[in-house]
Design a protein around this motif. Structure first.
Motif, PDB file in Angstrom:
ATOM      1  N   THR A 119      45.588  37.879  32.825  1.00  0.00           N
ATOM      2  CA  THR A 119      44.760  38.924  33.124  1.00  0.00           C
ATOM      3  C   THR A 119      45.984  40.481  32.820  1.00  0.00           C
ATOM      4  OG1 THR A 119      46.048  38.851  35.233  1.00  0.00           O
ATOM      5  CG2 THR A 119      43.355  37.512  34.750  1.00  0.00           C
ATOM      6  N   THR A 156      45.482  37.418  44.666  1.00  0.00           N
ATOM      7  CA  THR A 156      44.497  38.753  45.265  1.00  0.00           C
ATOM      8  C   THR A 156      44.917  38.048  46.535  1.00  0.00           C
ATOM      9  OG1 THR A 156      43.587  39.098  43.322  1.00  0.00           O
ATOM     10  CG2 THR A 156      43.063  40.618  44.881  1.00  0.00           C
ATOM     11  N   VAL A 209      38.884  42.096  35.276  1.00  0.00           N
ATOM     12  CA  VAL A 209      39.117  41.218  34.854  1.00  0.00           C
ATOM     13  C   VAL A 209      38.950  39.756  35.779  1.00  0.00           C
ATOM     14  CG1 VAL A 209      41.081  39.756  33.280  1.00  0.00           C
ATOM     15  CG2 VAL A 209      40.872  42.813  32.690  1.00  0.00           C
ATOM     16  N   LEU A 210      38.940  39.037  35.410  1.00  0.00           N
ATOM     17  CA  LEU A 210      38.699  37.855  36.541  1.00  0.00           C
ATOM     18  C   LEU A 210      39.567  36.310  35.986  1.00  0.00           C
ATOM     19  CD1 LEU A 210      35.613  39.457  36.675  1.00  0.00           C
ATOM     20  CD2 LEU A 210      35.925  38.582  39.092  1.00  0.00           C
ATOM     21  N   SER A 211      40.116  35.567  37.005  1.00  0.00           N
ATOM     22  CA  SER A 211      40.797  34.314  36.246  1.00  0.00           C
ATOM     23  C   SER A 211      39.332  33.461  37.394  1.00  0.00           C
ATOM     24  CB  SER A 211      41.618  34.159  37.736  1.00  0.00           C
ATOM     25  OG  SER A 211      41.308  33.858  38.595  1.00  0.00           O
ATOM     26  N   VAL A 239      41.879  43.862  38.366  1.00  0.00           N
ATOM     27  CA  VAL A 239      41.887  42.570  38.206  1.00  0.00           C
ATOM     28  C   VAL A 239      42.075  41.856  39.863  1.00  0.00           C
ATOM     29  CG1 VAL A 239      43.477  40.868  37.647  1.00  0.00           C
ATOM     30  CG2 VAL A 239      43.641  42.853  36.154  1.00  0.00           C
ATOM     31  N   HIS A 245      42.663  37.700  40.779  1.00  0.00           N
ATOM     32  CA  HIS A 245      42.511  36.204  40.626  1.00  0.00           C
ATOM     33  C   HIS A 245      43.470  35.676  41.736  1.00  0.00           C
ATOM     34  CE1 HIS A 245      46.857  37.872  41.201  1.00  0.00           C
ATOM     35  NE2 HIS A 245      46.405  38.278  39.719  1.00  0.00           N
ATOM     36  N   ARG A 254      45.321  32.356  34.445  1.00  0.00           N
ATOM     37  CA  ARG A 254      46.017  33.902  35.294  1.00  0.00           C
ATOM     38  C   ARG A 254      47.018  35.154  34.785  1.00  0.00           C
ATOM     39  NH1 ARG A 254      48.478  33.170  41.068  1.00  0.00           N
ATOM     40  NH2 ARG A 254      49.515  35.655  40.986  1.00  0.00           N
ATOM     41  N   GLN A 303      44.122  43.594  30.875  1.00  0.00           N
ATOM     42  CA  GLN A 303      44.079  44.434  32.590  1.00  0.00           C
ATOM     43  C   GLN A 303      44.242  45.972  31.064  1.00  0.00           C
ATOM     44  OE1 GLN A 303      46.473  45.466  35.688  1.00  0.00           O
ATOM     45  NE2 GLN A 303      44.764  46.856  36.338  1.00  0.00           N
ATOM     46  N   PHE A 363      36.445  37.305  31.545  1.00  0.00           N
ATOM     47  CA  PHE A 363      36.734  35.635  32.396  1.00  0.00           C
ATOM     48  C   PHE A 363      37.586  35.182  31.544  1.00  0.00           C
ATOM     49  CE2 PHE A 363      32.992  36.425  35.221  1.00  0.00           C
ATOM     50  CZ  PHE A 363      33.270  36.525  36.134  1.00  0.00           C
ATOM     51  N   THR A 364      38.738  34.986  32.177  1.00  0.00           N
ATOM     52  CA  THR A 364      39.693  34.018  31.306  1.00  0.00           C
ATOM     53  C   THR A 364      39.719  33.421  31.903  1.00  0.00           C
ATOM     54  OG1 THR A 364      42.279  33.723  30.381  1.00  0.00           O
ATOM     55  CG2 THR A 364      41.807  35.899  32.259  1.00  0.00           C
TER      56      THR A 364
END
Length: 893
Positions: A749, A771, A793-795, A766, A768, A746, A753, A742-743
């Motif tokens: 990401t 998407t 990887v997710l915002s 990914v 965010h 955006r 990745q 998590f970050t």
């Protein structure tokens, strides 16, 4: 369009098998072999077959060319399916029962299959229940295939090109007949069906002459296996020509010996043979037996001499010199000694006597120490005669050594509990207390030890407890070598749990000595340094340390590197290696690790390379190697029953990262800029905007300089967080587990990745705010699917709610939201109903920065944590005065 995931494979990779609690899986791994085009194509076909139908591929492995099964793990799965097919092929009742046949594994078979398993991923799941589950699945595939096949089972196996002899309906039986002057009895039978229990009915072979009197074709078919055997054996041809094969016969020892020696020939012809157990076990051949360690040495430890009992034996009979001379005088064949039939083979006996003298010479007049004795045991297994007559030298543990090895290998309580010291500020879990006890014992014995507990089980705190205990009782100097990215973590953990330990960090980021300096400026309990510093300070190799500890010990896996050579030149009484990387996946790396821990245990690099190649290339037994290594490795897993009772379902860690040089420069400059602007900026919305903007910039610098600068390189060595990400994700990849990263940004990401794909050698996903909704669903399905997708990887805003991502059992908060409720919501994407594993949560914190200071504030003031509600986010910081703000933002290194 369906969302597709592909791994980053190349022609230097091969398919490996992974044992899962609910079955098995396939993935790719670089191979040491040079693959030709046919093998490369076969790897892709194997992987695709697994994706299509895992159970079908498992069954089909029995029929695939062994040259295409490159890795030991996939060969082991083929070994399981081949064992199943062999059991089918040797059962005549298969033709009567067809898909209804049930072949259960015996306990001896289960134990044998478990012992023969190679070092492979998921080995912790390999037990009786798993084997029975896999066996049942192969039964299901076989039943489905044979149900649809119109011919006989023998024709089906032939059509599938099974490389096993298919048994017919004829049996040869040989038993002892002690009441006769002809001490053995022979009888041939055949099966004419099965009883209600599904077992074959046996009738004397003579009955077939009457049953098939008017059906010559069936009689010829039934006796075809006998005629094949007669074509290869003068003995069986004689019985067939005279018709004696249709009658019960008594046999002399000479005739029985001929029969027993020819059993492989009969079985290859399709005849099922029943023989005495003493011959079946092949223990009737002469061999040297060496029992190591019947009695406890006067002083237990690496240098203590272990007693040996060296004998010549046949079966379970220990032979005296007189009995050996008697055997040498006998003719070859079967001879009765002490009421037992044994085989006399003069060539074999001569080889055994030579081996006997060789072993006595190896042991010598002074004996061997424990490490030398265990190496000798491994050497005996490596040099074993692999013919059907069995091994020449058989080495076993004596009573004391077996007990010792079992206790050390299991990590059981072997001594009284070890005190951590009154000033140790943590409560160890029960399994950690046992780990501390094990470490204490290994240290007292001066035996090198590898603590290989699973990630999340607290290797660090067990070591700190050991060092604090040492300080309390006698005081010693320890050299602790870690990757540079872990300095901050070790510093934080020592200060938190053992503040009484005096330590010094020898690294340019914290303390610099000139290379000419010959020692420490003051006495410390621990000198904490990095692998890179060992070559910079030669005097470290001149000190004789009480303890030498390596964290992330896979750093010395390559024996030829300067780094590994520097580590092995350091002198120490006790050596300890820490690694979360599964040893099961690194057979070729074991030698270097144990050359550091217990030099000589695995022999020379050349000797071990030969052993590793044999194990990798053949269906070889890994039991001797596991037996030798197990006392020196303590590996507990989160799935262990003993451990899982002590663990919460969610394990949270603060993972500390230092700043790189570029990060320090940018951070310091931003602090100075903010200080100037605060003095000239009026209160109100303008000041608030400046502070909030600065917070974002500081977070960006902590992530990576390129995040702040808007560049696209994102080199690992410029960010402490990227380096820590590697340390964690390499271990996750080795176990083929999955992680959510998590970050709150955006724009991070994409770089994350790209970087993670280089670590995992697989494409990831990914998600965010940009998407599309339909694609979100495809991403979730792909991540949760059977194909290995290592990371997502997710915002934080887009992925924090509404998703079920239980395929992951790791969560990394790359940058912090400073709101426990929001972070917990994100973590709960993995930690929710349907999750069957413990979830490990890593919260990244950059030391000396605003990230560490705010984290401490949240910890120190519970009410503050409750006050920072989602709608406020970082607004509370803007209410500080200028001095408070500068204290918060100022870099503290």
């Amino acid at each position: 369009m369906k969302h597709e995931i592909r791994h980053n494979r190349s022609d230097s990779q091969a398919v490996i098998a992974i044992i899962r609690s609910d079955g098995w899986a396939c993935d790719w791994q670089p191979t040491e072999e040079v693959l030709d085009e046919r093998q490369i194509d076969a790897q892709h076909q194997l992987f695709q077959s697994f994706l299509n139908h895992p159970d079908q591929l498992l069954f089909d492995l029995a029929f695939i060319c062994t040259d295409n099964l490159v890795t030991p793990s996939i060969r082991y799965m083929a070994q399981l399916s081949s064992h199943f097919i062999r059991q089918i092929a040797k059962r005549p009742e298969r033709e009567f029962l067809r898909q209804a046949i049930r072949i259960d594994l015996t306990q001896a078979e289960i134990s044998g299959l478990i012992d023969q398993a190679p070092f492979m991923l998921g080995l912790e799941h390999l037990n009786d229940a798993w084997l029975c589950m896999i066996w049942s699945r192969m039964h299901a595939v076989y039943a489905d295939e044979i149900k649809r096949f119109t011919g006989t089972v023998a024709e089906y196996l032939d059509r599938r090109h099974a490389t096993v002899p298919t048994a017919g309906r004829v049996f040869f039986h040989l038993v002892e007949n002690r009441q006769s002057t002809r001490p053995f009895a022979f009888m041939a039978t055949y099966t004419d069906g099965v009883n209600p229990a599904g077992q074959a009915n046996h009738l004397p072979l003579a009955n077939a002459l009457r049953e098939y009197r008017s059906d010559r074709a069936n009689l010829i078919n039934l006796l075809s296996t006998v005629h094949r055997a007669a074509d290869r054996s003068h003995f069986i041809k004689g019985l067939l020509d005279t018709g004696e094969i249709f009658q019960p016969l008594s046999m002399t020892a000479e005739e029985a010996f001929v029969f027993l020696k020819e059993i492989p020939l009969y079985e290859a012809s399709g005849i099922v043979c029943r023989m005495p157990d003493w011959w079946k076990k092949r223990s009737s051949s002469a061999r040297v037996t060496v029992a190591i360690g019947h009695h406890e040495p006067a002083r237990v430890g690496r240098d203590a001499l272990v007693d040996f009992d060296i004998r010549v034996a046949i079966g379970d009979l220990q032979l005296t010199d007189a009995e050996i001379r008697q055997l040498q005088a006998e003719s070859e064949g079967l001879v009765m000694i002490k009421g037992r039939w044994v085989e006399v083979d003069h060539a074999r006996l001569n080889d055994v006597l030579k081996a006997y003298e060789k072993v006595k010479k190896q042991v010598g007049s002074t004996g061997l120490n424990l490490v030398e004795a265990l190496h000798m045991q491994l050497q005996a297994s490596r040099n074993s005669d692999q013919t059907e007559t069995g091994t020449l030298v058989e080495m076993n543990h004596g009573a004391w050594l077996q007990t010792f090895m079992n206790k050390m290998a299991a990590g059981k309580d072997y001594a009284t509990a070890v005190s951590c010291g009154a000033d140790f500020l943590a409560q160890l879990r029960p399994y950690q207390e046992k780990g501390l006890s094990w470490l204490h014992i290994m240290k007292s014995l001066r035996l090198g030890a590898c603590l290989a507990d699973d990630m999340g089980l607290g290797k660090t705190i067990q070591v700190i407890a050991l060092l604090n205990s040492i300080k309390v009782h006698r005081g010693e100097q320890t050299l602790l070598v870690v990757p540079a990215s872990l300095i901050a973590n070790w510093r934080q953990e020592i200060e938190r749990f053992a503040p009484g330990l005096r330590f010094m960090v020898l690294h340019p980021s914290e303390y610099r000595l000139s290379p000419e300096d010959t020692g420490l400026p003051a006495r410390h309990d621990i000198l904490l340094t990095t692998y890179g510093m060992l070559g910079r300070y030669p005097w470290l190799k001149e000190v004789h340390w009480h303890n030498l500890i390596l964290d992330e010990a896979q750093a010395i896996k390559n024996p030829s590197t300067r780094q590994t050579r520097s580590v092995k030149q350091i002198k120490a009484d006790f050596r300890l290696a820490l690694t979360g990387t599964p040893i099961e996946n690194r057979l070729s790396d074991l030698w270097s690790l144990f050359d550091f821990l217990n030099q000589g245990l695995l022999g020379s690099a050349k000797e071990f390379s030969a052993l590793a190649n044999r194990l990798r290339m053949q269906y070889a037994d890994y039991t001797p190697l596991k037996s030798v290594l197990s006392p020196f490795i303590l590996r507990r897993l989160k799935t262990d029953r003993e451990v899982i009772r002590d663990l919460p379902d969610k394990i949270e860690f603060k993972t500390y990262a230092g700043l790189g040089k570029k990060q320090v420069a940018l951070y310091s400059q931003l602090v100075e800029d903010l200080k100037c602007k605060l003095t000239t900026t009026a209160d109100g919305i303008q000041r608030k905007g400046l502070i909030l903007t600065s917070i974002i910039k500081f977070k960006q610098i902590c992530n990576h300089p390129d995040h702040f600068l808007g560049q696209n390189c994102f080199e690992e060595n410029e960010s402490g967080k990227f380096a820590r990400l590697r340390e964690i994700c390499e271990t996750i990849y080795e176990k083929r587990e999955r992680v959510l990263v998590f970050t709150q940004f955006r724009e991070m990401t994409g770089p994350l990745q790209t970087y993670l794909e280089t670590l995992f050698n697989h494409q990831g996903l990914v998600l965010h705010g940009g998407t599309p909704v339909a694609k979100r669903r495809q991403i979730v399905e792909a991540f949760q699917g059977s194909s290995y997708v290592p990371f997502l990887v997710l915002s934080l805003k887009a992925g924090g709610v509404g998703l079920n991502l239980t395929a992951a059992n790791h969560v990394i908060h790359f940058d912090r939201w400073w709101n426990p409720a929001v972070e917990n919501q994100a973590t709960d994407r993995a930690f929710r109903i349907g999750q069957q594993k413990n979830v490990i949560v890593h919260k990244f914190i950059t030391t000396g920065t605003i990230e560490e200071k705010i984290d401490r504030m949240i910890d120190d003031k519970g009410s503050l944590a409750r006050d920072i509600i989602p709608e406020k986010q970082e607004d509370w910081i803007t209410e500080m005065d200028n001095q408070q703000l500068m204290n918060l933002f100022q870099l503290s290194i």
